[in-house]
Design a protein around this motif. Structure first.
Motif, PDB file in Angstrom:
ATOM      1  N   ILE A  40     -65.065 -70.611-121.437  1.00 42.93           N
ATOM      2  CA  ILE A  40     -66.296 -71.102-120.794  1.00 42.93           C
ATOM      3  C   ILE A  40     -67.325 -71.477-121.859  1.00 42.93           C
ATOM      4  CG2 ILE A  40     -68.281 -70.423-119.368  1.00 42.93           C
ATOM      5  CD1 ILE A  40     -66.310 -68.702-117.717  1.00 42.93           C
ATOM      6  N   LYS A  41     -67.443 -70.609-122.878  1.00 44.28           N
ATOM      7  CA  LYS A  41     -68.406 -70.880-123.957  1.00 44.28           C
ATOM      8  C   LYS A  41     -68.061 -72.179-124.677  1.00 44.28           C
ATOM      9  CE  LYS A  41     -70.675 -68.947-128.018  1.00 44.28           C
ATOM     10  NZ  LYS A  41     -71.857 -69.770-127.755  1.00 44.28           N
ATOM     11  N   LYS A  42     -66.764 -72.387-124.945  1.00 43.03           N
ATOM     12  CA  LYS A  42     -66.322 -73.624-125.617  1.00 43.03           C
ATOM     13  C   LYS A  42     -66.737 -74.848-124.811  1.00 43.03           C
ATOM     14  CE  LYS A  42     -62.082 -71.881-127.702  1.00 43.03           C
ATOM     15  NZ  LYS A  42     -60.618 -71.991-127.544  1.00 43.03           N
ATOM     16  N   ILE A  43     -66.481 -74.799-123.494  1.00 43.10           N
ATOM     17  CA  ILE A  43     -66.820 -75.940-122.627  1.00 43.10           C
ATOM     18  C   ILE A  43     -68.321 -76.221-122.672  1.00 43.10           C
ATOM     19  CG2 ILE A  43     -66.900 -76.755-120.218  1.00 43.10           C
ATOM     20  CD1 ILE A  43     -64.260 -75.130-119.778  1.00 43.10           C
ATOM     21  N   ILE A  44     -69.126 -75.155-122.502  1.00 42.25           N
ATOM     22  CA  ILE A  44     -70.583 -75.318-122.480  1.00 42.25           C
ATOM     23  C   ILE A  44     -71.097 -75.826-123.830  1.00 42.25           C
ATOM     24  CG2 ILE A  44     -72.768 -74.015-122.335  1.00 42.25           C
ATOM     25  CD1 ILE A  44     -71.449 -72.401-120.035  1.00 42.25           C
ATOM     26  N   ASP A  45     -70.546 -75.291-124.938  1.00 41.58           N
ATOM     27  CA  ASP A  45     -70.970 -75.723-126.284  1.00 41.58           C
ATOM     28  C   ASP A  45     -70.630 -77.189-126.542  1.00 41.58           C
ATOM     29  OD1 ASP A  45     -72.004 -73.249-126.803  1.00 41.58           O
ATOM     30  OD2 ASP A  45     -70.382 -72.582-128.127  1.00 41.58           O
ATOM     31  N   ILE A  46     -69.419 -77.587-126.145  1.00 40.40           N
ATOM     32  CA  ILE A  46     -68.998 -78.990-126.355  1.00 40.40           C
ATOM     33  C   ILE A  46     -69.893 -79.939-125.562  1.00 40.40           C
ATOM     34  CG2 ILE A  46     -67.128 -80.660-125.891  1.00 40.40           C
ATOM     35  CD1 ILE A  46     -65.163 -78.285-126.616  1.00 40.40           C
ATOM     36  N   ILE A  47     -70.171 -79.592-124.313  1.00 39.87           N
ATOM     37  CA  ILE A  47     -71.057 -80.423-123.480  1.00 39.87           C
ATOM     38  C   ILE A  47     -72.448 -80.499-124.111  1.00 39.87           C
ATOM     39  CG2 ILE A  47     -72.226 -80.571-121.227  1.00 39.87           C
ATOM     40  CD1 ILE A  47     -69.268 -81.339-121.014  1.00 39.87           C
ATOM     41  N   ASP A  48     -72.933 -79.376-124.607  1.00 44.76           N
ATOM     42  CA  ASP A  48     -74.267 -79.320-125.215  1.00 44.76           C
ATOM     43  C   ASP A  48     -74.354 -80.198-126.473  1.00 44.76           C
ATOM     44  OD1 ASP A  48     -76.934 -77.875-125.203  1.00 44.76           O
ATOM     45  OD2 ASP A  48     -76.246 -77.436-127.237  1.00 44.76           O
ATOM     46  N   LEU A  49     -73.313 -80.139-127.310  1.00 44.81           N
ATOM     47  CA  LEU A  49     -73.338 -80.876-128.579  1.00 44.81           C
ATOM     48  C   LEU A  49     -72.969 -82.346-128.441  1.00 44.81           C
ATOM     49  CD1 LEU A  49     -71.681 -78.233-130.951  1.00 44.81           C
ATOM     50  CD2 LEU A  49     -73.984 -79.155-131.192  1.00 44.81           C
ATOM     51  N   HIS A  50     -72.096 -82.650-127.509  1.00 48.66           N
ATOM     52  CA  HIS A  50     -71.528 -84.011-127.444  1.00 48.66           C
ATOM     53  C   HIS A  50     -71.842 -84.751-126.142  1.00 48.66           C
ATOM     54  CE1 HIS A  50     -69.308 -83.150-131.134  1.00 48.66           C
ATOM     55  NE2 HIS A  50     -69.018 -81.975-130.600  1.00 48.66           N
ATOM     56  N   TRP A  51     -72.842 -84.307-125.416  1.00 50.69           N
ATOM     57  CA  TRP A  51     -73.152 -84.898-124.120  1.00 50.69           C
ATOM     58  C   TRP A  51     -73.419 -86.405-124.200  1.00 50.69           C
ATOM     59  CZ3 TRP A  51     -77.666 -87.354-122.594  1.00 50.69           C
ATOM     60  CH2 TRP A  51     -78.705 -87.324-123.534  1.00 50.69           C
ATOM     61  N   SER A  52     -73.962 -86.862-125.353  1.00 54.80           N
ATOM     62  CA  SER A  52     -74.316 -88.287-125.472  1.00 54.80           C
ATOM     63  C   SER A  52     -73.169 -89.145-126.013  1.00 54.80           C
ATOM     64  CB  SER A  52     -75.553 -88.447-126.368  1.00 54.80           C
ATOM     65  OG  SER A  52     -75.269 -87.922-127.654  1.00 54.80           O
ATOM     66  N   ASP A  53     -72.046 -88.504-126.384  1.00 50.16           N
ATOM     67  CA  ASP A  53     -70.867 -89.271-126.835  1.00 50.16           C
ATOM     68  C   ASP A  53     -70.317 -90.099-125.668  1.00 50.16           C
ATOM     69  OD1 ASP A  53     -71.282 -87.787-129.064  1.00 50.16           O
ATOM     70  OD2 ASP A  53     -69.295 -86.851-129.133  1.00 50.16           O
ATOM     71  N   SER A  54     -69.446 -91.010-125.989  1.00 52.57           N
ATOM     72  CA  SER A  54     -68.800 -91.782-124.919  1.00 52.57           C
ATOM     73  C   SER A  54     -67.958 -90.833-124.075  1.00 52.57           C
ATOM     74  CB  SER A  54     -67.901 -92.867-125.519  1.00 52.57           C
ATOM     75  OG  SER A  54     -66.756 -92.250-126.099  1.00 52.57           O
ATOM     76  N   ASN A  55     -67.696 -91.242-122.856  1.00 52.05           N
ATOM     77  CA  ASN A  55     -66.917 -90.398-121.951  1.00 52.05           C
ATOM     78  C   ASN A  55     -65.563 -90.027-122.553  1.00 52.05           C
ATOM     79  OD1 ASN A  55     -67.748 -89.286-119.536  1.00 52.05           O
ATOM     80  ND2 ASN A  55     -66.276 -90.461-118.349  1.00 52.05           N
ATOM     81  N   GLU A  56     -64.917 -91.031-123.168  1.00 45.66           N
ATOM     82  CA  GLU A  56     -63.591 -90.824-123.766  1.00 45.66           C
ATOM     83  C   GLU A  56     -63.661 -89.802-124.904  1.00 45.66           C
ATOM     84  OE1 GLU A  56     -64.976 -93.849-123.219  1.00 45.66           O
ATOM     85  OE2 GLU A  56     -63.774 -94.208-121.397  1.00 45.66           O
ATOM     86  N   ALA A  57     -64.681 -89.947-125.772  1.00 52.63           N
ATOM     87  CA  ALA A  57     -64.818 -89.028-126.918  1.00 52.63           C
ATOM     88  C   ALA A  57     -65.105 -87.598-126.441  1.00 52.63           C
ATOM     89  CB  ALA A  57     -65.941 -89.512-127.832  1.00 52.63           C
ATOM     90  N   LEU A  58     -65.957 -87.477-125.426  1.00 52.11           N
ATOM     91  CA  LEU A  58     -66.307 -86.164-124.884  1.00 52.11           C
ATOM     92  C   LEU A  58     -65.078 -85.486-124.268  1.00 52.11           C
ATOM     93  CD1 LEU A  58     -68.423 -84.032-124.247  1.00 52.11           C
ATOM     94  CD2 LEU A  58     -69.241 -85.414-122.366  1.00 52.11           C
ATOM     95  N   LEU A  59     -64.320 -86.269-123.517  1.00 49.41           N
ATOM     96  CA  LEU A  59     -63.100 -85.734-122.901  1.00 49.41           C
ATOM     97  C   LEU A  59     -62.097 -85.298-123.960  1.00 49.41           C
ATOM     98  CD1 LEU A  59     -62.539 -88.163-119.897  1.00 49.41           C
ATOM     99  CD2 LEU A  59     -62.773 -85.689-119.751  1.00 49.41           C
TER     100      LEU A  59
END
Length: 365
Positions: free
Chosen positions: A301-320
């Motif tokens: 859960i922490k990994k998911i939340i951290d990735i969203i927090d850091l990379h939210w502005s990346d392209s959808n493909e990059a974030l996924l």
């Protein structure tokens, strides 16, 4: 006092249960800073201890406090429950306390609740919606208690400090259940209490805004927050959980760390997943179902939340791609099943900034 508030008017028109039940008297004073709401169902043996514990608060705070007791049952409840409620009401109206209080009749044949809505959530909401009329202003504090809960002598004192000095909007109060005379129940309630607090702590460490224990008798909030989130949830059980989930979308849920609330430790099976239900479960099997979560689950859960927090502005493909590369197989399967690609695309279209994006994501997640 509050009638000039446009949001409140809107709430009264669309969502309020104001007017349900019959108050047993008129309240002389028109406005209060602190309002305590207590749903009361079949609680003759407990409610007066609760009211006595409120009576021990500082006198100057009690002068500014209204206590609302919603005595309730449904039309289909057993006669014993209805008689218990009537007995509670008859005793209550003769009492005198240092604070103003009012009992709302939602139990007699004329005012009892219909079977399809009756429950603790509905009774709590009736009381809280009634309270709005007597709030001094949008910063007045609404406190939820249960009819078998005792409070610390400094309960109002600490609430006053947090709302007036620290200027919080919502506060969840730390709790410790009352001691049980039954050794097995006493063991069970301490285990249960520790598990609840540990889960909340672990969720908070993941960065989620939902890292708190959802317990009705520990909830406090100001009028502004209550109205903004659409008021109390009316579910027959877990109303506290869903109410706090709604309020967390609107503002931060603070934790008042001092133990000020002492819920009952009795075993009874009235509300599914309530404390009584869990104690009943422990008496039968000396264990609790569905309360064990692995350390790995919190890390994911922490990994998911951290990735969203850091990379939210990346392209959808990059974030996924970031999510797929960093999560374990089970988590990847889970977020795919939940159609995360479509969800993130929608948030990107609707969010104007990072805060909005994170808020939308946390609500969904």
């Amino acid at each position: 006092m509050m009638n000039d508030n446009i949001h409140l008017k809107k709430y009264f028109n669309k969502r309020s249960l104001h007017g349900l039940g019959k108050p047993f008297k008129k309240i002389n004073k028109t406005a209060y800073q602190y309002i305590i709401v207590i749903p009361c169902y079949n609680e003759f043996d407990y409610i007066f201890d609760t009211l006595a514990s409120i009576n021990k608060q500082k006198s100057n705070l009690l002068e500014d406090t209204l206590v609302i007791i919603v005595i309730n049952n449904s039309e289909s409840d057993h006669l014993n429950v209805k008689e218990n409620n009537n007995k509670t009401h008859q005793s209550l109206i003769k009492k005198i306390y240092k604070y103003d209080f009012i009992s709302i009749d939602c139990f007699s044949s004329k005012y009892q609740l219909t079977k399809n809505v009756a429950g603790v959530g509905y009774a709590r909401k009736i009381g809280l919606d009634f309270a709005l009329e007597y709030a001094l202003n949008s910063k007045s504090v609404l406190c939820c208690l249960d009819a078998d809960t005792l409070i610390d002598d400094k309960y109002l004192d600490k609430i006053s400090y947090n709302y007036v000095i620290n200027k919080i909007d919502v506060g969840i109060i730390n709790f410790k259940h009352q001691k049980s005379n039954n050794p097995i129940l006493e063991q069970g309630i301490r285990r249960y209490e520790n598990i609840l607090k540990e889960i909340a702590q672990n969720i908070e460490k993941t960065g989620s805004p939902y890292g708190y224990v959802s317990m009705g008798s520990t909830i406090t909030c100001n009028v502004k927050s209550y109205v903004a989130c659409g008021g109390m949830n009316t579910k027959k059980a877990t109303e506290d959980f869903y109410f706090l989930q709604s309020i967390a979308k609107y503002t931060k849920v603070h934790k008042i760390k001092k133990v000020l609330v002492h819920p009952s430790s009795r075993g009874e099976n009235r509300v599914y997943l309530g404390t009584g239900f869990r104690m009943d479960e422990y008496l039968k099997s000396k264990s609790f179902k569905n309360l064990n979560f692995s350390k790995e689950s919190y890390l994911e859960i922490k990994k998911i939340i951290d990735i969203i927090d850091l990379h939210w502005s990346d392209s959808n493909e990059a974030l996924l791609q970031k999510l797929m590369n960093n999560l374990n197989k089970k988590s990847v399967e889970f977020i795919k099943k939940k159609n995360i690609s479509k969800v993130l695309k929608k948030f990107k279209m609707n969010a104007k900034n990072k805060n909005q994006f994170i808020l939308l994501f946390n609500q969904w997640f």
